[in-house]
Design an enzyme around this catalytic site. Structure first.
Site, PDB file in Angstrom:
ATOM      1  N   PHE A 116      -9.165  97.455  12.828  1.00  0.00           N
ATOM      2  CA  PHE A 116      -8.460  98.741  12.858  1.00  0.00           C
ATOM      3  C   PHE A 116      -8.800  99.442  14.166  1.00  0.00           C
ATOM      4  CE2 PHE A 116      -8.103 103.229  11.328  1.00  0.00           C
ATOM      5  CZ  PHE A 116      -6.848 103.193  10.725  1.00  0.00           C
ATOM      6  N   LEU A 164      -8.536 102.316  16.175  1.00  0.00           N
ATOM      7  CA  LEU A 164      -8.216 103.746  16.347  1.00  0.00           C
ATOM      8  C   LEU A 164      -9.163 104.390  17.370  1.00  0.00           C
ATOM      9  CD1 LEU A 164      -6.555 106.249  15.351  1.00  0.00           C
ATOM     10  CD2 LEU A 164      -8.343 106.598  13.636  1.00  0.00           C
ATOM     11  N   GLU A 170     -11.689 105.315  20.305  1.00  0.00           N
ATOM     12  CA  GLU A 170     -11.756 104.948  21.730  1.00  0.00           C
ATOM     13  C   GLU A 170     -13.019 105.564  22.336  1.00  0.00           C
ATOM     14  OE1 GLU A 170      -8.132 106.353  23.490  1.00  0.00           O
ATOM     15  OE2 GLU A 170      -6.922 104.821  22.453  1.00  0.00           O
ATOM     16  N   SER A 195     -13.914 111.785  16.696  1.00  0.00           N
ATOM     17  CA  SER A 195     -13.410 112.747  15.709  1.00  0.00           C
ATOM     18  C   SER A 195     -11.999 113.213  16.061  1.00  0.00           C
ATOM     19  CB  SER A 195     -14.349 113.959  15.646  1.00  0.00           C
ATOM     20  OG  SER A 195     -15.610 113.582  15.148  1.00  0.00           O
ATOM     21  N   ILE A 205     -15.274  98.761  16.867  1.00  0.00           N
ATOM     22  CA  ILE A 205     -14.236  98.215  16.000  1.00  0.00           C
ATOM     23  C   ILE A 205     -14.821  97.116  15.101  1.00  0.00           C
ATOM     24  CG2 ILE A 205     -11.956  97.146  15.917  1.00  0.00           C
ATOM     25  CD1 ILE A 205     -12.067 100.029  17.148  1.00  0.00           C
ATOM     26  N   ARG A 221     -46.086  97.919  -9.052  1.00  0.00           N
ATOM     27  CA  ARG A 221     -47.173  98.308  -8.146  1.00  0.00           C
ATOM     28  C   ARG A 221     -48.175  99.230  -8.864  1.00  0.00           C
ATOM     29  NH1 ARG A 221     -49.967  97.614  -3.319  1.00  0.00           N
ATOM     30  NH2 ARG A 221     -50.444  99.617  -2.356  1.00  0.00           N
ATOM     31  N   HIS A 226     -41.746 102.921  -1.981  1.00  0.00           N
ATOM     32  CA  HIS A 226     -42.342 101.638  -1.603  1.00  0.00           C
ATOM     33  C   HIS A 226     -43.550 101.784  -0.670  1.00  0.00           C
ATOM     34  CE1 HIS A 226     -38.563 100.047  -3.178  1.00  0.00           C
ATOM     35  NE2 HIS A 226     -39.029  98.822  -3.049  1.00  0.00           N
ATOM     36  N   GLU A 262     -15.427 106.432   9.898  1.00  0.00           N
ATOM     37  CA  GLU A 262     -14.300 106.872   9.055  1.00  0.00           C
ATOM     38  C   GLU A 262     -14.333 108.383   8.821  1.00  0.00           C
ATOM     39  OE1 GLU A 262     -12.599 104.369   6.228  1.00  0.00           O
ATOM     40  OE2 GLU A 262     -13.509 102.542   7.022  1.00  0.00           O
TER      41      GLU A 262
HETATM   42  N1  COS Z   1      -2.457 111.819   5.598  1.00  0.00           N
HETATM   43  C1  COS Z   1      -1.209 111.860   6.136  1.00  0.00           C
HETATM   44  N2  COS Z   1      -0.895 112.650   7.193  1.00  0.00           N
HETATM   45  C2  COS Z   1      -1.869 113.418   7.700  1.00  0.00           C
HETATM   46  C3  COS Z   1      -3.184 113.420   7.189  1.00  0.00           C
HETATM   47  C4  COS Z   1      -3.452 112.587   6.081  1.00  0.00           C
HETATM   48  N3  COS Z   1      -4.681 112.537   5.538  1.00  0.00           N
HETATM   49  N4  COS Z   1      -3.943 114.271   7.914  1.00  0.00           N
HETATM   50  C5  COS Z   1      -3.127 114.787   8.850  1.00  0.00           C
HETATM   51  N5  COS Z   1      -1.876 114.285   8.709  1.00  0.00           N
HETATM   52  C6  COS Z   1      -0.684 114.624   9.497  1.00  0.00           C
HETATM   53  C7  COS Z   1      -0.483 116.129   9.442  1.00  0.00           C
HETATM   54  O1  COS Z   1       0.284 116.484   8.307  1.00  0.00           O
HETATM   55  C8  COS Z   1       0.283 116.399  10.725  1.00  0.00           C
HETATM   56  O2  COS Z   1       1.646 116.067  10.511  1.00  0.00           O
HETATM   57  P1  COS Z   1       2.865 116.934  11.162  1.00  0.00           P
HETATM   58  O3  COS Z   1       2.913 116.470  12.576  1.00  0.00           O
HETATM   59  O4  COS Z   1       4.074 116.526  10.396  1.00  0.00           O
HETATM   60  O5  COS Z   1       2.493 118.362  11.018  1.00  0.00           O
HETATM   61  C9  COS Z   1      -0.310 115.381  11.700  1.00  0.00           C
HETATM   62  O6  COS Z   1      -0.881 114.332  10.889  1.00  0.00           O
HETATM   63  C10 COS Z   1      -1.383 115.968  12.578  1.00  0.00           C
HETATM   64  O7  COS Z   1      -2.374 116.486  11.707  1.00  0.00           O
HETATM   65  P2  COS Z   1      -3.502 117.498  12.170  1.00  0.00           P
HETATM   66  O8  COS Z   1      -2.871 118.623  12.947  1.00  0.00           O
HETATM   67  O9  COS Z   1      -4.328 117.836  10.990  1.00  0.00           O
HETATM   68  O10 COS Z   1      -4.337 116.610  13.183  1.00  0.00           O
HETATM   69  P3  COS Z   1      -5.667 116.935  13.936  1.00  0.00           P
HETATM   70  O11 COS Z   1      -5.541 116.388  15.306  1.00  0.00           O
HETATM   71  O12 COS Z   1      -6.018 118.375  13.752  1.00  0.00           O
HETATM   72  O13 COS Z   1      -6.749 116.001  13.191  1.00  0.00           O
HETATM   73  C11 COS Z   1      -8.610 115.480  11.812  1.00  0.00           C
HETATM   74  C12 COS Z   1      -7.305 116.284  12.014  1.00  0.00           C
HETATM   75  C13 COS Z   1      -9.752 116.001  12.655  1.00  0.00           C
HETATM   76  C14 COS Z   1      -8.924 115.669  10.325  1.00  0.00           C
HETATM   77  C15 COS Z   1      -8.406 113.984  12.120  1.00  0.00           C
HETATM   78  O14 COS Z   1      -8.267 113.781  13.488  1.00  0.00           O
HETATM   79  C16 COS Z   1      -9.549 113.137  11.597  1.00  0.00           C
HETATM   80  O15 COS Z   1      -9.601 112.773  10.420  1.00  0.00           O
HETATM   81  N6  COS Z   1     -10.513 112.774  12.484  1.00  0.00           N
HETATM   82  C17 COS Z   1     -11.528 111.807  12.150  1.00  0.00           C
HETATM   83  C18 COS Z   1     -11.049 110.487  12.620  1.00  0.00           C
HETATM   84  C19 COS Z   1     -11.800 109.376  11.978  1.00  0.00           C
HETATM   85  O16 COS Z   1     -11.994 109.339  10.772  1.00  0.00           O
HETATM   86  N7  COS Z   1     -12.194 108.438  12.803  1.00  0.00           N
HETATM   87  C20 COS Z   1     -12.834 107.270  12.346  1.00  0.00           C
HETATM   88  C21 COS Z   1     -11.972 106.117  12.746  1.00  0.00           C
HETATM   89  S1  COS Z   1     -12.205 104.684  11.825  1.00  0.00           S
HETATM   90  S2  COS Z   1     -14.078 104.251  12.049  1.00  0.00           S
END
Ligand code: COS
Length: 383
Positions: A123, A125, A127, A132, A157, A267, A337, A362
Site C-alpha cells: 500500500f 501512500l 512518502e 500524517s 511500505i 516464578r 517478568h 495507519e
Molecule cells: N473515508 C472516506 N472519505 C474520507 C475519509 C474517510 N475516512 N476521510 C476523509 N475523506 C474525504 C473527505 O470527505 C473529503 O472529501 P471531499 O473532498 O468530498 O470533501 C476528502 O476525503 C478530504 O478529507 P479531509 O479534508 O478530511 O482531508 P485532510 O487532508 O484534512 O486529512 C486526515 C484528514 C489527517 C484525517 C488524513 O489525512 C489522515 O487520516 N491522515 C493519516 C494518514 C495515515 O493514516 N497514514 C498512514 C498510512 S498507512 S501506514
C-alpha cells in the site's frame, strides 16, 4: 470473553490458534533475528483462509464477516505481528481497495491470487515528506497517450520488497486531497524499485521498504477508481485497516496476559509464587482490563462494519485505545517478568518492540484523537 460469537467464529478462532501455535510461535524469535519470516508460511496461511477472509467466494476468498476477520487479526497479533501485517496489508488494504473500487477485470486479475497468497500487495501512500498529512503527497502521475507515467517515492511500505502489486497513490492535479488518484502498479514494471529498510525496532520479520518509481508506465486500466478519488479510497480503506491494527493489538495484549500469568505463577520469590503478591496482581489486572476493553472496542467496530453502519470513528477509537494498550500491556508484562522480560527467552520483549509502531502507522494516536475530536465537535483541526 466471548460475547455472542457464533459457532463458526469460535471454530475459526480455534483453528487459527492451533495453526499459529504450531507454525508460527516456535519460529517467531528466529524470524525476528533473521529479519524475515519464512515466506513458506504464506500459502499455508492462505489455505486456512487468512488471506481470503472478507474477499467474496466468487473471487477466490472465503467471504467471512468482519468479526471473524477481527478474530483472525487477534490470533495473528498474539502469535507474531509480522504475520498480521503481511495479511492485513496484502488482503486488507490492497485486496479490499480492489474489491470496493476495482473494475471487474481488476478484481478478476488480482483478488483470487491475493486470496490464495500466491501474490502479495503493498500500500503505497506514505512518502518521505507526507505521513500524517497524506493529502499533501507529491508522487505524480501524468498522462502519456493512453497510459500514465508514475514518478515518486514511498516510505515505510509494508511488504514493499515482497509485493507483486503496489497500490500507489499519486497526484494527478494540484487540488490537495482531491487531486490524488490510485494506481495498481505491478512491481516488476520498468522504473519500479523497492529497497528494504533494515534495523527496525520491531516487526523485524516483515519486509518494510522504500519504493522508488521513475516514469513507471501503466495503462489506464491500472487506474483504481476515478481520477481524483484516490484520497477517499485510501481513507476508506484505512478505516478498515485501523480495525485490523486494533485487533492485532488485542492479540498482543492477550499474549502479554498469558505470558505474565504463566511466568508469575511459576516464578517464586520470598518463598512463594510472585503471582501471590498484590503488586504483581496489580500489573496483571491492568493487562487483563486492557485486553477486555481493547477487544470490546475492536468487536464493536467489526460489528458496525458487518451491519453496514458508519464505523470510521469507532475504528479510530479502537485503533487508538488498542495500540496504546498494547504498548502499556507489553511494558507491564516486562515488569512482571523482571530481568527475564528484557531478553528473548520470553515473548514479552518482542511484544513491546512490535507494539511500539502500532501507535504510529495507519494514523498516529494523535491523528486518531483529532479524527474523534472532529466527529464529536464537527470542527476539523486539520484545516
Ligand atoms: N473515508 C472516506 N472519505 C474520507 C475519509 C474517510 N475516512 N476521510 C476523509 N475523506 C474525504 C473527505 O470527505 C473529503 O472529501 P471531499 O473532498 O468530498 O470533501 C476528502 O476525503 C478530504 O478529507 P479531509 O479534508 O478530511 O482531508 P485532510 O487532508 O484534512 O486529512 C486526515 C484528514 C489527517 C484525517 C488524513 O489525512 C489522515 O487520516 N491522515 C493519516 C494518514 C495515515 O493514516 N497514514 C498512514 C498510512 S498507512 S501506514
Amino acid at each position: 470473553m466471548d460475547l455472542s460469537l457464533t459457532e463458526e467464529q469460535q471454530a475459526f478462532r480455534a483453528l487459527a490458534r492451533d495453526f499459529l501455535e504450531r507454525e508460527a510461535v516456535p519460529h517467531r524469535m528466529q524470524w525476528d533475528h533473521d529479519e524475515s519470516v519464512d515466506l513458506a508460511i504464506v500459502p499455508k496461511m492462505a489455505e486456512l483462509g487468512f488471506f481470503g477472509l472478507t474477499i467474496p467466494e466468487e473471487y477466490g476468498g472465503v467471504g467471512g464477516d468482519y468479526v471473524t476477520y477481527s478474530l483472525a487479526m487477534e490470533e495473528l497479533g498474539r502469535a507474531d505481528s509480522a504475520l498480521r501485517g503481511i495479511v492485513s496489508v496484502s488482503s486488507g488494504l490492497v485486496g479490499k481497495s480492489i474489491l470496493f473500487h476495482g473494475t471487474e477485470e481488476q478484481k478478476q486479475e488480482w483478488l483470487p491470487q491475493l486470496a490464495a497468497g500466491t501474490r502479495l500487495g503493498c500500500f503505497g501512500l506514505t512518502e518521505p515528506g507526507t505521513g500524517s498529512d497524506a493529502g499533501n503527497l507529491t508522487s505524480r502521475a501524468t498522462r502519456d497517450g493512453a497510459d500514465w507515467l508514475v514518478t515518486g517515492q514511498k516510505l515505510f511500505i509494508t511488504n514493499g520488497t515482497w509485493a507483486d502489486v503496489a497500490l500507489v497513490f499519486a497526484r494527478t492535479s494540484d487540488d490537495g486531497p482531491r487531486g490524488i488518484t490510485a494506481f495498481l502498479v505491478p512491481t516488476d514494471s520498468p522504473g519500479f524499485e523497492a529497497r528494504e529498510i533494515k534495523g527496525k525496532l520491531g516487526l523485524r520479520g516483515q519486509a518494510t521498504a522504500e519504493l522508488f518509481l521513475h516514469d513507471v508506465r501503466v495503462p489506464d486500466s491500472a487506474r483504481l477508481g476515478e481520477v481524483g478519488h484516490g484520497f477517499k479510497i485510501a481513507m476508506g480503506t484505512l478505516d478498515k485497516g485501523r480495525l485490523a491494527v486494533a485487533s492485532g493489538c488485542v492479540g498482543i495484549v492477550q499474549g502479554c496476559l498469558e505470558a505474565s500469568v504463566a511466568y508469575a505463577t511459576e516464578r517464586t520469590q520470598f518463598g512463594r509464587p510472585i503471582a501471590s503478591f498484590q503488586l504483581v496482581q496489580d500489573l496483571i489486572a491492568d493487562i487483563s482490563l486492557d485486553a477486555d476493553a481493547a477487544r470490546l472496542l475492536a468487536w464493536r467496530c467489526a460489528d458496525l462494519v458487518d451491519r453496514g453502519e458508519p464505523f470510521g470513528t469507532a475504528a479510530s477509537k479502537a485503533k487508538l485505545f488498542a495500540s496504546e494498550a498494547a504498548v502499556r500491556a507489553a511494558n507491564n508484562a516486562i515488569q512482571v517478568h523482571g530481568g527475564a522480560g528484557y531478553v528473548d527467552d520470553f515473548p514479552v520483549a518482542k511484544y513491546l518492540r512490535d507494539a511500539r509502531v502500532m501507535t504510529l502507522y495507519e494514523g498516529t494516536s494523535q491523528i486518531q484523537k483529532l479524527i474523534i475530536g472532529r466527529a464529536e465537535t464537527g470542527i476539523s483541526a486539520f484545516t
